[in-house]
Write a protein that holds these residues in place. Structure first.
Motif, mmCIF file in Angstrom:
data_model
loop_
_atom_site.group_PDB
_atom_site.id
_atom_site.type_symbol
_atom_site.label_atom_id
_atom_site.label_comp_id
_atom_site.label_asym_id
_atom_site.label_seq_id
_atom_site.Cartn_x
_atom_site.Cartn_y
_atom_site.Cartn_z
ATOM 1 N N ALA A 164 0.836 -1.201 0.000
ATOM 2 C CA ALA A 164 0.000 0.000 0.000
ATOM 3 C C ALA A 164 0.867 1.245 0.000
ATOM 4 C CB ALA A 164 -0.933 -0.005 1.205
ATOM 5 N N MET A 165 2.030 1.176 0.715
ATOM 6 C CA MET A 165 2.920 2.321 0.755
ATOM 7 C C MET A 165 3.609 2.518 -0.578
ATOM 8 S SD MET A 165 2.624 3.704 3.692
ATOM 9 C CE MET A 165 4.052 4.781 3.705
ATOM 10 N N MET A 166 3.927 1.406 -1.282
ATOM 11 C CA MET A 166 4.609 1.501 -2.558
ATOM 12 C C MET A 166 3.665 1.962 -3.664
ATOM 13 S SD MET A 166 6.923 -1.966 -2.367
ATOM 14 C CE MET A 166 7.414 -1.791 -4.074
ATOM 15 N N ASN A 167 2.409 1.510 -3.585
ATOM 16 C CA ASN A 167 1.434 1.846 -4.613
ATOM 17 C C ASN A 167 0.184 2.430 -3.958
ATOM 18 O OD1 ASN A 167 2.835 0.605 -7.013
ATOM 19 N ND2 ASN A 167 2.668 -1.192 -5.693
ATOM 20 N N PRO A 168 0.291 3.639 -3.443
ATOM 21 C CA PRO A 168 -0.861 4.222 -2.752
ATOM 22 C C PRO A 168 -2.026 4.461 -3.707
ATOM 23 C CG PRO A 168 0.808 5.898 -3.140
ATOM 24 C CD PRO A 168 1.425 4.578 -3.520
ATOM 25 N N LYS A 169 -3.224 4.277 -3.187
ATOM 26 C CA LYS A 169 -4.414 4.603 -3.971
ATOM 27 C C LYS A 169 -4.551 6.110 -4.055
ATOM 28 C CE LYS A 169 -7.328 0.554 -3.063
ATOM 29 N NZ LYS A 169 -8.611 0.087 -2.491
ATOM 30 N N LYS A 170 -4.934 6.566 -5.243
ATOM 31 C CA LYS A 170 -5.177 7.997 -5.448
ATOM 32 C C LYS A 170 -6.677 8.265 -5.385
ATOM 33 C CE LYS A 170 -3.141 10.174 -8.697
ATOM 34 N NZ LYS A 170 -2.773 10.528 -10.109
ATOM 35 N N ILE A 171 -7.070 9.135 -4.460
ATOM 36 C CA ILE A 171 -8.475 9.456 -4.253
ATOM 37 C C ILE A 171 -8.711 10.928 -4.578
ATOM 38 C CG2 ILE A 171 -10.390 9.470 -2.616
ATOM 39 C CD1 ILE A 171 -9.225 6.667 -3.215
ATOM 40 N N PHE A 172 -9.674 11.174 -5.450
ATOM 41 C CA PHE A 172 -10.058 12.545 -5.771
ATOM 42 C C PHE A 172 -11.132 12.994 -4.788
ATOM 43 C CE2 PHE A 172 -12.768 15.569 -8.201
ATOM 44 C CZ PHE A 172 -11.815 16.575 -8.367
ATOM 45 N N VAL A 173 -10.900 14.122 -4.125
ATOM 46 C CA VAL A 173 -11.821 14.638 -3.121
ATOM 47 C C VAL A 173 -12.532 15.867 -3.674
ATOM 48 C CG1 VAL A 173 -12.106 15.481 -0.760
ATOM 49 C CG2 VAL A 173 -10.296 13.816 -1.285
ATOM 50 N N LEU A 174 -13.845 15.767 -3.795
ATOM 51 C CA LEU A 174 -14.657 16.894 -4.239
ATOM 52 C C LEU A 174 -15.354 17.470 -3.007
ATOM 53 C CD1 LEU A 174 -16.000 18.664 -6.403
ATOM 54 C CD2 LEU A 174 -17.694 16.831 -6.730
ATOM 55 N N TYR A 175 -14.896 18.632 -2.567
ATOM 56 C CA TYR A 175 -15.455 19.278 -1.376
ATOM 57 C C TYR A 175 -16.439 20.342 -1.826
ATOM 58 C CZ TYR A 175 -15.481 22.025 3.018
ATOM 59 O OH TYR A 175 -15.843 22.714 4.154
ATOM 60 N N THR A 176 -17.742 20.053 -1.624
ATOM 61 C CA THR A 176 -18.785 20.955 -2.095
ATOM 62 C C THR A 176 -19.279 21.914 -1.023
ATOM 63 O OG1 THR A 176 -20.649 19.505 -1.499
ATOM 64 C CG2 THR A 176 -19.576 19.121 -3.643
ATOM 65 N N GLY A 177 -19.007 21.586 0.236
ATOM 66 C CA GLY A 177 -19.489 22.401 1.347
ATOM 67 C C GLY A 177 -20.199 21.519 2.356
ATOM 68 N N GLY A 178 -21.170 22.071 3.060
ATOM 69 C CA GLY A 178 -21.936 21.283 4.017
ATOM 70 C C GLY A 178 -21.488 21.473 5.452
ATOM 71 N N THR A 179 -22.278 20.939 6.371
ATOM 72 C CA THR A 179 -22.037 21.101 7.808
ATOM 73 C C THR A 179 -20.670 20.601 8.230
ATOM 74 O OG1 THR A 179 -24.403 20.894 8.290
ATOM 75 C CG2 THR A 179 -22.901 20.459 10.101
ATOM 76 N N ILE A 180 -20.174 19.553 7.586
ATOM 77 C CA ILE A 180 -18.921 18.934 8.002
ATOM 78 C C ILE A 180 -17.774 19.936 8.099
ATOM 79 C CG2 ILE A 180 -18.243 18.248 5.639
ATOM 80 C CD1 ILE A 180 -17.178 15.615 6.934
ATOM 81 N N GLY A 181 -17.770 20.943 7.243
ATOM 82 C CA GLY A 181 -16.684 21.917 7.260
ATOM 83 C C GLY A 181 -17.096 23.301 7.711
ATOM 84 N N MET A 182 -18.289 23.431 8.291
ATOM 85 C CA MET A 182 -18.785 24.755 8.638
ATOM 86 C C MET A 182 -18.182 25.315 9.925
ATOM 87 S SD MET A 182 -22.828 24.785 7.629
ATOM 88 C CE MET A 182 -23.345 24.683 5.921
ATOM 89 N N SER A 183 -18.195 26.637 10.004
ATOM 90 C CA SER A 183 -17.786 27.341 11.216
ATOM 91 C C SER A 183 -18.883 28.348 11.571
ATOM 92 C CB SER A 183 -16.458 28.066 11.006
ATOM 93 O OG SER A 183 -16.552 28.979 9.928
#
Length: 331
Positions: A3-22
């Motif tokens: 896993a360290m030699m061939n890490p998975k590449k994940i695309f993160v689409l951050y649209t908003g929402g409560t999870i990141g709110m202040s």
């Protein structure tokens, strides 16, 4: 080690929402502070590439144009990555999950949506657990769109937000959870139905696809729906009827629905019941069926919205709708 030699590449689409709110003077608002820290605990064996939408939105503000923009971006990114993580507000997460599930064809990797009921930095927040569940979902490598929430993985089709009060904010009454995560391993993993192999393609909804929803309640609702159908420019109607798809056999209402259909409109009849099935069971529903309404079986509101929006966008027929419902195991 691999896993360290061939890490998975994940695309993160951050649209908003409560999870990141202040907190702001008028309440919680989307914030970028989440970027760069929320996924750090999971960086061992995974590489996360973030795309932060500008502006970030409260998901109650999502539009067809947002869906078009996100799908256009995903059409480019999905072939380049091992999976996609979408951070999204909970209010319309199930709607977006269904749109992605129906719009993306030939998907051969996981697209995982998650968010939270409380902001990431709030005391006792469910965000860290939901993120851990979402990231763990990439180990299952399910080639479909799923919602990761409160230690469970749900298929997009059939899922709904069911609570604003507790961490268990989502459910899928007809199809249940695909798997359950205890923090270290997956349990109760459901066997997956073999999918027809298709080439990868993305269908974007038209920004002009007009779809409306009408819910039946006892009283004068049918008259108001009938009046509205005579003047609407919408080409798609979701009718939330009773039980097995039943409605009052009001002559004016039935005629208005039939006229809408004859003019090229599509009417998708769904049950108001969370675990309902709109089908030809009772004679009370026969007038609607004869008017050209499509009974949508186990289809819920979120799935119906995505299905009908795409059908209107691509000028599909009632027969096309029926074919799609069968392919989704809703009939």
């Amino acid at each position: 080690m691999m896993a360290m030699m061939n890490p998975k590449k994940i695309f993160v689409l951050y649209t908003g929402g409560t999870i990141g709110m202040s907190s702001g003077s008028d309440g919680l608002r989307p914030d970028t502070a989440l970027v760069g820290k929320a996924l750090q605990p999971f960086a061992d064996g995974l590489v996360f590439d973030w795309h932060v939408c500008s502006p970030l939105i409260d998901s109650s503000a999502v539009t067809l144009e947002d869906w078009r923009n996100w799908l256009t971006l995903l059409a480019e990114k999905i072939p380049q990555y091992d999976g996609v993580l979408v951070l999204h507000g909970t209010d319309t997460m199930a709607y977006t999950a269904n749109m992605l599930a129906l719009a993306i064809q030939g998907l051969d990797k996981p697209v995982v949506l998650t968010g939270s009921q409380w902001p990431y930095d709030a005391e006792g927040s469910d965000a860290p657990r939901n993120l851990a569940t979402a990231v763990a979902a990439f180990d299952l490598a399910l080639p479909q769109v799923v919602i990761a929430f409160d230690g469970k993985l749900f298929p997009a089709v059939g899922s709904s937000k069911v609570s604003t009060e507790v961490a268990a904010g989502f459910d899928n009454p007809h199809f249940g959870a695909l798997a359950e995560w205890d923090g270290s391993a997956w349990h109760h993993i459901k066997a997956q139905r073999a999918q027809e192999v298709q080439p990868f393609a993305v269908r974007c909804p038209s920004a002009e696809a007009e779809v409306v929803c009408c819910t039946l309640i006892p009283g004068c609702t049918v008259r108001h729906i009938a009046d509205g159908l005579k003047h609407t420019s919408a080409r798609g109607l979701i009718l939330q009827s009773y039980g097995h798809g039943n409605a009052p056999a009001d002559a004016g209402f039935i005629e208005a629905v039939g006229s809408f259909v004859r003019k090229g409109g599509l009417v998708l009849n769904i049950s108001q019941a969370a675990q309902g099935c709109a089908a030809a069971v009772y004679a009370q529903g026969s007038a609607l069926r004869q008017a050209g309404v499509v009974n949508a079986g186990k289809c819920n509101l979120e799935t119906a919205t995505a299905l009908l929006t795409l059908s209107v966008s691509y000028q599909q027929t009632a027969q096309d709708l029926g074919t799609a419902l069968k392919a989704l195991d809703l009939l």
